[in-house]
Enzyme design. Sequence first.
Site, PDB file in Angstrom:
ATOM      1  N   CYS A  19       4.543  43.245  24.762  1.00  0.00           N
ATOM      2  CA  CYS A  19       4.873  43.759  23.425  1.00  0.00           C
ATOM      3  C   CYS A  19       6.316  43.454  23.009  1.00  0.00           C
ATOM      4  O   CYS A  19       6.575  43.005  21.882  1.00  0.00           O
ATOM      5  CB  CYS A  19       4.616  45.264  23.382  1.00  0.00           C
ATOM      6  SG  CYS A  19       5.189  46.137  24.852  1.00  0.00           S
TER       7      CYS A  19
ATOM      8  N   GLN B 288      12.039  51.342  24.056  1.00  0.00           N
ATOM      9  CA  GLN B 288      10.587  51.188  23.909  1.00  0.00           C
ATOM     10  C   GLN B 288       9.845  52.526  23.838  1.00  0.00           C
ATOM     11  O   GLN B 288      10.115  53.458  24.599  1.00  0.00           O
ATOM     12  CB  GLN B 288      10.048  50.347  25.078  1.00  0.00           C
ATOM     13  CG  GLN B 288      10.662  48.952  25.095  1.00  0.00           C
ATOM     14  CD  GLN B 288      10.091  48.024  26.156  1.00  0.00           C
ATOM     15  OE1 GLN B 288      10.807  47.182  26.670  1.00  0.00           O
ATOM     16  NE2 GLN B 288       8.807  48.158  26.472  1.00  0.00           N
TER      17      GLN B 288
ATOM     18  N   GLY C 129       3.514  52.526  24.518  1.00  0.00           N
ATOM     19  CA  GLY C 129       3.394  51.311  25.328  1.00  0.00           C
ATOM     20  C   GLY C 129       2.937  51.606  26.749  1.00  0.00           C
ATOM     21  O   GLY C 129       2.510  50.698  27.466  1.00  0.00           O
TER      22      GLY C 129
ATOM     23  N   HIS D  72       8.765  49.714  19.093  1.00  0.00           N
ATOM     24  CA  HIS D  72       9.805  49.280  20.025  1.00  0.00           C
ATOM     25  C   HIS D  72      10.990  48.744  19.212  1.00  0.00           C
ATOM     26  O   HIS D  72      10.806  47.967  18.262  1.00  0.00           O
ATOM     27  CB  HIS D  72       9.301  48.135  20.914  1.00  0.00           C
ATOM     28  CG  HIS D  72       8.322  48.552  21.976  1.00  0.00           C
ATOM     29  ND1 HIS D  72       7.955  49.852  22.198  1.00  0.00           N
ATOM     30  CD2 HIS D  72       7.660  47.796  22.902  1.00  0.00           C
ATOM     31  CE1 HIS D  72       7.087  49.890  23.211  1.00  0.00           C
ATOM     32  NE2 HIS D  72       6.901  48.655  23.652  1.00  0.00           N
TER      33      HIS D  72
END
Length: 343
Positions: free
Chosen positions: A139, A166, A170, A248
């Site tokens: 990502c 982040q 995730g 993010h």
Amino acid sequence: MRCTKIMKQYRIAVVGATGMVGRKFLQVLEERQLPVSEYFLFASARSAGKQIEFNGSTYTVRELTDSAFQDLNIDIALFSAGGETSRHFAPIVASTGAVVIDNSSCWRMDPDVPLVVPEVNPDAIPDYRKKGIIANPNCSTIQAMVVLKPLADAYGLKRVIYSTYQAVSGAGMKGYTDLVNGLGNSSEPLQKFPHPIAGNCLPHIDVFLDNGYTKEEQKMIDETRKILSLPDLAVTATTVRVPVFYGHSESINVEFEQSFDLDELRAILSDAPGLIVQDDPAKNIYPMAVDAADTDPVYVGRIRRDFSVANGVNLWCVADNIRKGAATNAVQIAQELIRQWEE
Ligand code: A2P
């Protein structure tokens, strides 16, 4: 007489359809309305039989087994069910003739598997023929590529330094739950992280490697080099989990081979596909996770010269990690694959 080409309708499977990314696959597929005749949803035995409402129909989740794809004639299978599931099942599914687009890290660095960000390296897609697999990048790497590719083409990259911030999504459902519980002062034990994430920053994403980096950091380094076809690029990363649900954020410090004009660089970024420049400090305008959440573009701002080196720039880049960082990028790969098939 006008001749209308009839477009083939494709059969698409989603593996991991009950998960954080899998459910976003379904949402993005519904939004983008690909030419699909039938969808097939898979997860583990735990979810087999579960009903999911999607695209105006009710689908029953099927258990992923070695024989589950036999005779289904699937054209494209979107996978987000963890690395071990992909390692075992992606080759089995590919052997049935389907092209697997895999969101795990398992196949990304395989030289026979293309690693694709459609705005950046769509020309790599035909290499899927080697193994029947296309890898969706990490990502944090995806959003950085959308920013760096046009700059690499214009000025040449000499060195890149990533520092990331982040979101917990995730880390899947369990990471998300740790932040929800932490913010609610719940006494529930942590499900994902080794330390509390509420009110904290963890300089630790994925496992630690022998070289002192985390696997997430090493992924950003290796995948950047592969996607940009710059195997010797000097690149380093520090990746940090922060108490944000979606989106993010990344500081990207870049040193170029060539000199650049800052206004021209801004214009290049403004014209780049998939990228929106948000950069008006006087009005407090810059990319933020809360604005990027649940949207598809990558956002870039805080564009300023790095005066500590000859040809350097500092950038701040934000994207929704579950959309562009995972589901949207994978669906875009499917769209580009279909476009190439139809050509
Ligand atoms: P299930 O819900 O049946 O466990 P997340 O990353 O949000 O935790 O989601 C992981 C996804 O991967 C879920 O849909 C999960 O299904 C699926 N999954 C995990 N292990 C397997 C497996 N062995 N076979 C198929 N799907 C799996």
